[in-house]
Write an enzyme that holds these catalytic residues in place. Structure first.
Site, PDB file in Angstrom:
ATOM      1  N   GLU A   1       0.225  -0.595   1.508  1.00 17.56           N
ATOM      2  CA  GLU A   1       0.659   0.775   1.766  1.00 17.56           C
ATOM      3  C   GLU A   1      -0.352   1.773   1.216  1.00 17.56           C
ATOM      4  OE1 GLU A   1       2.131  -1.784   0.209  1.00 17.56           O
ATOM      5  OE2 GLU A   1       4.239  -1.321  -0.127  1.00 17.56           O
TER       6      GLU A   1
ATOM      7  N   CYS B   1       4.072   2.180  -4.894  1.00 18.61           N
ATOM      8  CA  CYS B   1       3.725   2.476  -3.503  1.00 18.61           C
ATOM      9  C   CYS B   1       4.763   3.386  -2.864  1.00 18.61           C
ATOM     10  CB  CYS B   1       3.550   1.192  -2.698  1.00 18.61           C
ATOM     11  SG  CYS B   1       2.014   0.330  -3.105  1.00 18.61           S
TER      12      CYS B   1
END
Length: 151
Positions: free
Chosen positions: A79, A108
């Site tokens: 991500e 994330c």
């Protein structure tokens, strides 16, 4: 097409983008978990990422893992790499969606939330339940994608 041949079912947009994330995951360089991510807006891929070492550094698969508290900390998560790739290319991702093969870790998730991404699609729920309440409070939709063939 002959009478005996039935047409193949066309993939939904969610399935299409999740399969791209699965393909991105094949580039992962940390064998502890292969994760891929795709950032999308208006049915257009803006950026992709996979978990791997810092650019120019040796890969976990080649030199081993840097372990802390049961996690490899040498890798940048998929991500984060997708968000970084968008930034490097000058691609705005505000109000975009992200497709990830595993739900985001807490760090994330915070990056995703602050980047302006509004919907997170994931294949497998992975580890961090705190994202569920915070996503709801922040107005970020979390949705699990189930692939017909199990993906």
């Amino acid at each position: 097409m002959s009478e005996k041949t039935s047409p193949k079912k066309r993939a939904s947009w969610d399935e299409y983008f999740m399969r791209i994330a699965l393909q991105a995951a094949t580039r992962s360089t940390c064998d502890r978990k292969h994760v891929g991510a795709v950032i999308v807006r208006d049915k257009t891929v803006l950026s992709t990422g996979y978990n791997g070492s810092i650019r120019g550094m040796p890969h976990c698969d080649d030199v081993g893992h840097m372990m802390e508290n049961g996690h490899c900390v040498a890798t940048v998560h998929a991500e984060a790499n997708a968000i970084i790739q968008a930034a490097r290319n000058g691609t705005a991702i505000d109000k975009a969606d992200i497709y990830i093969t595993a739900s985001p870790c807490w760090n994330c998730f915070k990056l995703i939330a602050n980047s302006g991404i509004r919907r997170i699609f994931y294949l497998e729920f992975y580890r961090d339940e705190k994202i569920l309440n915070v996503a709801r409070a922040a107005g970020i939709e979390l949705r699990q994608v189930v692939l017909e063939d199990g993906g």
